[in-house]
Design a protein around this motif. Structure first.
Motif, PDB file in Angstrom:
ATOM      1  N   ALA A  94       0.827  -1.209   0.000  1.00 51.26           N
ATOM      2  CA  ALA A  94       0.000   0.000   0.000  1.00 51.26           C
ATOM      3  C   ALA A  94       0.857   1.253   0.000  1.00 51.26           C
ATOM      4  O   ALA A  94       1.935   1.292   0.584  1.00 51.26           O
ATOM      5  CB  ALA A  94      -0.906  -0.006   1.229  1.00 51.26           C
ATOM      6  N   ASP A  95       0.335   2.283  -0.667  1.00 51.82           N
ATOM      7  CA  ASP A  95       0.940   3.612  -0.675  1.00 51.82           C
ATOM      8  C   ASP A  95      -0.125   4.573  -0.156  1.00 51.82           C
ATOM      9  O   ASP A  95      -1.158   4.757  -0.797  1.00 51.82           O
ATOM     10  CB  ASP A  95       1.367   3.990  -2.094  1.00 51.82           C
ATOM     11  N   VAL A  96       0.119   5.174   1.011  1.00 48.96           N
ATOM     12  CA  VAL A  96      -0.863   6.035   1.666  1.00 48.96           C
ATOM     13  C   VAL A  96      -0.473   7.485   1.465  1.00 48.96           C
ATOM     14  O   VAL A  96       0.676   7.864   1.684  1.00 48.96           O
ATOM     15  CB  VAL A  96      -0.954   5.715   3.180  1.00 48.96           C
ATOM     16  N   GLY A  97      -1.442   8.300   1.029  1.00 49.22           N
ATOM     17  CA  GLY A  97      -1.188   9.721   0.819  1.00 49.22           C
ATOM     18  C   GLY A  97      -2.324  10.564   1.387  1.00 49.22           C
ATOM     19  O   GLY A  97      -3.418  10.066   1.644  1.00 49.22           O
ATOM     20  N   TYR A  98      -2.050  11.851   1.576  1.00 48.52           N
ATOM     21  CA  TYR A  98      -3.034  12.770   2.150  1.00 48.52           C
ATOM     22  C   TYR A  98      -3.113  14.029   1.300  1.00 48.52           C
ATOM     23  O   TYR A  98      -2.098  14.511   0.806  1.00 48.52           O
ATOM     24  CB  TYR A  98      -2.654  13.143   3.588  1.00 48.52           C
ATOM     25  N   GLN A  99      -4.326  14.561   1.159  1.00 44.83           N
ATOM     26  CA  GLN A  99      -4.535  15.835   0.488  1.00 44.83           C
ATOM     27  C   GLN A  99      -5.138  16.801   1.491  1.00 44.83           C
ATOM     28  O   GLN A  99      -6.019  16.429   2.267  1.00 44.83           O
ATOM     29  CB  GLN A  99      -5.496  15.684  -0.692  1.00 44.83           C
ATOM     30  N   GLY A 100      -4.694  18.022   1.446  1.00 43.81           N
ATOM     31  CA  GLY A 100      -5.216  19.032   2.359  1.00 43.81           C
ATOM     32  C   GLY A 100      -4.365  19.154   3.599  1.00 43.81           C
ATOM     33  O   GLY A 100      -3.352  18.474   3.774  1.00 43.81           O
ATOM     34  N   GLU A 101      -4.784  20.060   4.466  1.00 42.78           N
ATOM     35  CA  GLU A 101      -4.070  20.310   5.713  1.00 42.78           C
ATOM     36  C   GLU A 101      -5.002  20.030   6.885  1.00 42.78           C
ATOM     37  O   GLU A 101      -6.183  20.379   6.841  1.00 42.78           O
ATOM     38  CB  GLU A 101      -3.610  21.769   5.762  1.00 42.78           C
ATOM     39  N   ALA A 102      -4.459  19.406   7.916  1.00 41.11           N
ATOM     40  CA  ALA A 102      -5.277  19.075   9.082  1.00 41.11           C
ATOM     41  C   ALA A 102      -5.735  20.348   9.780  1.00 41.11           C
ATOM     42  O   ALA A 102      -4.956  21.281   9.983  1.00 41.11           O
ATOM     43  CB  ALA A 102      -4.474  18.208  10.050  1.00 41.11           C
ATOM     44  N   ARG A 103      -7.011  20.399  10.105  1.00 40.04           N
ATOM     45  CA  ARG A 103      -7.586  21.548  10.819  1.00 40.04           C
ATOM     46  C   ARG A 103      -8.222  21.037  12.107  1.00 40.04           C
ATOM     47  O   ARG A 103      -8.965  20.060  12.096  1.00 40.04           O
ATOM     48  CB  ARG A 103      -8.666  22.217   9.964  1.00 40.04           C
ATOM     49  N   TYR A 104      -7.931  21.737  13.181  1.00 39.59           N
ATOM     50  CA  TYR A 104      -8.501  21.393  14.479  1.00 39.59           C
ATOM     51  C   TYR A 104      -9.246  22.615  15.008  1.00 39.59           C
ATOM     52  O   TYR A 104      -8.728  23.728  14.964  1.00 39.59           O
ATOM     53  CB  TYR A 104      -7.406  20.974  15.463  1.00 39.59           C
ATOM     54  N   PRO A 105     -10.462  22.421  15.516  1.00 41.87           N
ATOM     55  CA  PRO A 105     -11.223  23.578  16.006  1.00 41.87           C
ATOM     56  C   PRO A 105     -10.615  24.147  17.283  1.00 41.87           C
ATOM     57  O   PRO A 105      -9.986  23.436  18.064  1.00 41.87           O
ATOM     58  CB  PRO A 105     -12.612  23.000  16.269  1.00 41.87           C
ATOM     59  N   ASP A 106     -10.791  25.471  17.467  1.00 40.55           N
ATOM     60  CA  ASP A 106     -10.389  26.096  18.726  1.00 40.55           C
ATOM     61  C   ASP A 106     -11.274  25.563  19.836  1.00 40.55           C
ATOM     62  O   ASP A 106     -12.370  25.059  19.605  1.00 40.55           O
ATOM     63  CB  ASP A 106     -10.536  27.622  18.649  1.00 40.55           C
ATOM     64  N   SER A 107     -10.821  25.717  21.056  1.00 40.57           N
ATOM     65  CA  SER A 107     -11.599  25.198  22.182  1.00 40.57           C
ATOM     66  C   SER A 107     -12.965  25.873  22.271  1.00 40.57           C
ATOM     67  O   SER A 107     -13.927  25.288  22.762  1.00 40.57           O
ATOM     68  CB  SER A 107     -10.828  25.366  23.492  1.00 40.57           C
ATOM     69  N   ASP A 108     -13.087  27.121  21.798  1.00 41.58           N
ATOM     70  CA  ASP A 108     -14.379  27.810  21.815  1.00 41.58           C
ATOM     71  C   ASP A 108     -15.346  27.218  20.792  1.00 41.58           C
ATOM     72  O   ASP A 108     -16.553  27.296  20.945  1.00 41.58           O
ATOM     73  CB  ASP A 108     -14.203  29.305  21.529  1.00 41.58           C
ATOM     74  N   GLU A 109     -14.796  26.619  19.726  1.00 39.57           N
ATOM     75  CA  GLU A 109     -15.639  26.071  18.672  1.00 39.57           C
ATOM     76  C   GLU A 109     -16.126  24.662  18.970  1.00 39.57           C
ATOM     77  O   GLU A 109     -17.011  24.163  18.297  1.00 39.57           O
ATOM     78  CB  GLU A 109     -14.873  26.064  17.352  1.00 39.57           C
ATOM     79  N   VAL A 110     -15.538  24.003  19.932  1.00 35.18           N
ATOM     80  CA  VAL A 110     -15.917  22.624  20.247  1.00 35.18           C
ATOM     81  C   VAL A 110     -17.273  22.623  20.937  1.00 35.18           C
ATOM     82  O   VAL A 110     -17.481  23.307  21.931  1.00 35.18           O
ATOM     83  CB  VAL A 110     -14.849  21.950  21.150  1.00 35.18           C
ATOM     84  N   ARG A 111     -18.175  21.873  20.353  1.00 30.02           N
ATOM     85  CA  ARG A 111     -19.509  21.769  20.936  1.00 30.02           C
ATOM     86  C   ARG A 111     -19.668  20.413  21.592  1.00 30.02           C
ATOM     87  O   ARG A 111     -19.061  19.436  21.189  1.00 30.02           O
ATOM     88  CB  ARG A 111     -20.567  21.923  19.850  1.00 30.02           C
ATOM     89  N   SER A 112     -20.522  20.359  22.579  1.00 26.46           N
ATOM     90  CA  SER A 112     -20.802  19.064  23.185  1.00 26.46           C
ATOM     91  C   SER A 112     -21.887  18.374  22.372  1.00 26.46           C
ATOM     92  O   SER A 112     -22.708  19.007  21.722  1.00 26.46           O
ATOM     93  CB  SER A 112     -21.245  19.244  24.639  1.00 26.46           C
ATOM     94  N   TYR A 113     -21.899  17.085  22.421  1.00 28.58           N
ATOM     95  CA  TYR A 113     -22.852  16.296  21.656  1.00 28.58           C
ATOM     96  C   TYR A 113     -24.180  16.219  22.392  1.00 28.58           C
ATOM     97  O   TYR A 113     -24.230  15.923  23.583  1.00 28.58           O
ATOM     98  CB  TYR A 113     -22.309  14.887  21.421  1.00 28.58           C
ATOM     99  N   THR A 114     -25.250  16.474  21.681  1.00 30.19           N
ATOM    100  CA  THR A 114     -26.595  16.307  22.219  1.00 30.19           C
ATOM    101  C   THR A 114     -27.346  15.393  21.265  1.00 30.19           C
ATOM    102  O   THR A 114     -27.465  15.711  20.073  1.00 30.19           O
ATOM    103  CB  THR A 114     -27.329  17.671  22.297  1.00 30.19           C
ATOM    104  N   PRO A 115     -27.833  14.275  21.762  1.00 32.27           N
ATOM    105  CA  PRO A 115     -28.533  13.355  20.858  1.00 32.27           C
ATOM    106  C   PRO A 115     -29.818  13.998  20.343  1.00 32.27           C
ATOM    107  O   PRO A 115     -30.417  14.839  21.019  1.00 32.27           O
ATOM    108  CB  PRO A 115     -28.832  12.130  21.718  1.00 32.27           C
ATOM    109  N   PRO A 116     -30.249  13.635  19.149  1.00 35.88           N
ATOM    110  CA  PRO A 116     -31.474  14.208  18.601  1.00 35.88           C
ATOM    111  C   PRO A 116     -32.695  13.779  19.415  1.00 35.88           C
ATOM    112  O   PRO A 116     -32.705  12.695  19.997  1.00 35.88           O
ATOM    113  CB  PRO A 116     -31.527  13.661  17.184  1.00 35.88           C
ATOM    114  N   ARG A 117     -33.703  14.631  19.405  1.00 32.92           N
ATOM    115  CA  ARG A 117     -34.938  14.302  20.114  1.00 32.92           C
ATOM    116  C   ARG A 117     -35.717  13.302  19.283  1.00 32.92           C
ATOM    117  O   ARG A 117     -35.785  13.424  18.064  1.00 32.92           O
ATOM    118  CB  ARG A 117     -35.766  15.563  20.319  1.00 32.92           C
TER     119      ARG A 117
END
Length: 121
Positions: A94-117
């Motif tokens: 196998a030959d593994v490659g990546y396109q793009g740049e890794a992006r991580y959200p700021d701590s203010d952008e992280v939302r907690s998960y709420t299951p759907p009603r």
């Protein structure tokens, strides 16, 4: 006279019971569907922009030679592509490659998960 007939019938019954049925065991019959070398190709893809799902797979095989690739949209925003081949006894290469740049959200952008009603209807 009855004793002689009874004795004769008893001997015949014992002889018949001693006989084992004859079964023939052999290898299964060869199916014509399995006689040729493996040869196929396929391709599928999913690209759903609203959900961020972007993945797919394609593969070609001709006898012992197999080659293909698959792509997966990673959670960090990069697209991972794996190109592979198998040629006889060489194993999976196998030959593994990546396109793009890794992006991580700021701590203010992280939302907690709420299951759907649940919806009943």
């Amino acid at each position: 006279m009855n004793a002689k007939i009874f004795l004769l019938l008893s001997v015949v019954a014992v002889a018949a019971a001693d006989r084992r049925p004859s079964f023939s065991y052999s290898a299964p019959r060869h199916s014509s569907e399995e006689s040729g070398p493996a040869k196929y190709n396929f391709q599928w893809a999913v690209n759903d922009a609203p959900s961020g799902n972007d993945f797919g797979h394609q593969e070609n095989r001709d006898n012992d030679n197999t080659q293909g690739s698959y792509t997966v949209q990673l959670p960090d925003g990069r697209l991972q592509t794996v190109k592979y081949y198998v040629d006889g006894d060489s194993g999976y290469i196998a030959d593994v490659g990546y396109q793009g740049e890794a992006r991580y959200p700021d701590s203010d952008e992280v939302r907690s998960y709420t299951p759907p009603r649940p919806k009943y209807g």
